[in-house]
Design a protein around this motif. Sequence first.
Motif, mmCIF file in Angstrom:
data_model
loop_
_atom_site.group_PDB
_atom_site.id
_atom_site.type_symbol
_atom_site.label_atom_id
_atom_site.label_comp_id
_atom_site.label_asym_id
_atom_site.label_seq_id
_atom_site.Cartn_x
_atom_site.Cartn_y
_atom_site.Cartn_z
ATOM 1 N N GLY A 169 33.875 18.211 59.368
ATOM 2 C CA GLY A 169 32.910 17.585 59.930
ATOM 3 C C GLY A 169 32.312 18.845 60.672
ATOM 4 N N GLU A 170 31.707 18.612 62.733
ATOM 5 C CA GLU A 170 30.892 19.630 62.535
ATOM 6 C C GLU A 170 31.940 20.877 63.107
ATOM 7 N N ASN A 171 32.597 19.932 63.829
ATOM 8 C CA ASN A 171 33.510 21.951 64.471
ATOM 9 C C ASN A 171 34.080 22.956 63.708
ATOM 10 N N PRO A 172 33.653 23.069 62.402
ATOM 11 C CA PRO A 172 34.204 24.008 61.867
ATOM 12 C C PRO A 172 35.398 25.299 62.454
ATOM 13 N N VAL A 173 36.153 25.684 61.849
ATOM 14 C CA VAL A 173 37.087 27.322 62.438
ATOM 15 C C VAL A 173 37.523 27.875 60.858
ATOM 16 N N VAL A 174 37.103 28.975 61.721
ATOM 17 C CA VAL A 174 37.557 29.834 60.908
ATOM 18 C C VAL A 174 38.544 30.791 61.644
ATOM 19 N N LEU A 175 39.719 31.418 60.263
ATOM 20 C CA LEU A 175 40.851 32.481 61.390
ATOM 21 C C LEU A 175 40.865 33.166 60.523
#
Length: 267
Positions: free
Chosen positions: A8-14
Motif C-alpha cells: 500500500g501507501e505506507n511501506p516499511v523497510v526493516l
Amino acid sequence: MLESGRAGENPVVLLHGCGSIAEEVMMPFSGSGLHIIAPDRPGYGFSSALPSGERGPVGQSFWLERFFDALDLANVVLACHSIGCAAALHLAARRPDLLKGLFLISPCCRPVAFKPFIVLRSAVAPFVGPVIRQHVIARWSAYFLKRGLRASSFPNPVSSELLTLPAMHMVTAASIATMAEELWAFNGDMQPLASLPAGLRVSVLSGRDDRIIEPGWHLDWLYDRHPAPTVELLDGVGHMPHHAAPDLARKMLDDLALPTKTAGFAA
C-alpha cells in the motif's frame, strides 16, 4: 527478503543488525498490518556480499538506494536495529526525499573505541581464518547463536521466539566475514556524517541496560545531528528492545508509518 501485510501507501523497510537476519527483526512486527519488507542485509542470510570496499555503512546506503529503486519504493519508513541504523542514517543524509521517517532501535551510529573482538579477528585472520569460520564457528553454529542471543538480550531473557531462529542460516562462514568487514569500516564511515535533515521524523527506542553498545554515547551523537528525535529509553531492557517491549516498538512504528500520506521529505 521477507514481506508482511498488504502492499500500500505506507511501506516499511526493516534492517537487521550485526550477525542477524531478516527473520529476527521481522518477528515483533509481522502482525502489525503494515506493509513490511525485511531483506537479509548484504553478506548475511541468503544475500550475497557487496564488493570489497562497499561493505561498510556508506556502501550499504547505496545498496539500500538500489533496493528501493528495484522495488519501486518511495515515502518509506526505514526501521533498523543496531549497526543496521548506520546505513539508514547515511541514506537519510543523502536522499531524504526517499524517506517518510526513521525508526532507530538500539542505534549503533557513533564511532567507538577500539575493541579486540579476539574470536572474530581470529576467524578472519590469514591462513587460520577460513578453518575457524568453516570448521569451528559454522559447525558449532547453535552454540554461538545462543551465546549471542543471551548477550544481546541481557538483562532480559531470550524469548522463545528468538530460540526458533535457524542457527545454520545465521552463523555461517560468510556472515562471520561480513561482520568483521562492516565493523572495520564502521568508524571511518560514520565519522564524516555531520547532520540529518531537520524535517525528517526520527524515533529512537533503546534499552538503558544495553551491554552491547552504550546508549548514551550514541544518543548524544544523534542529538547533535537532529534537532528533535523522539526517544524512548527503557529501564531494565538490553540491546533487543523490539523483543523485550514489542507493543511499544509496534506503536512507535505505527506512529511514523500511519499518520500522514504526504510525499517524503524534500530537502
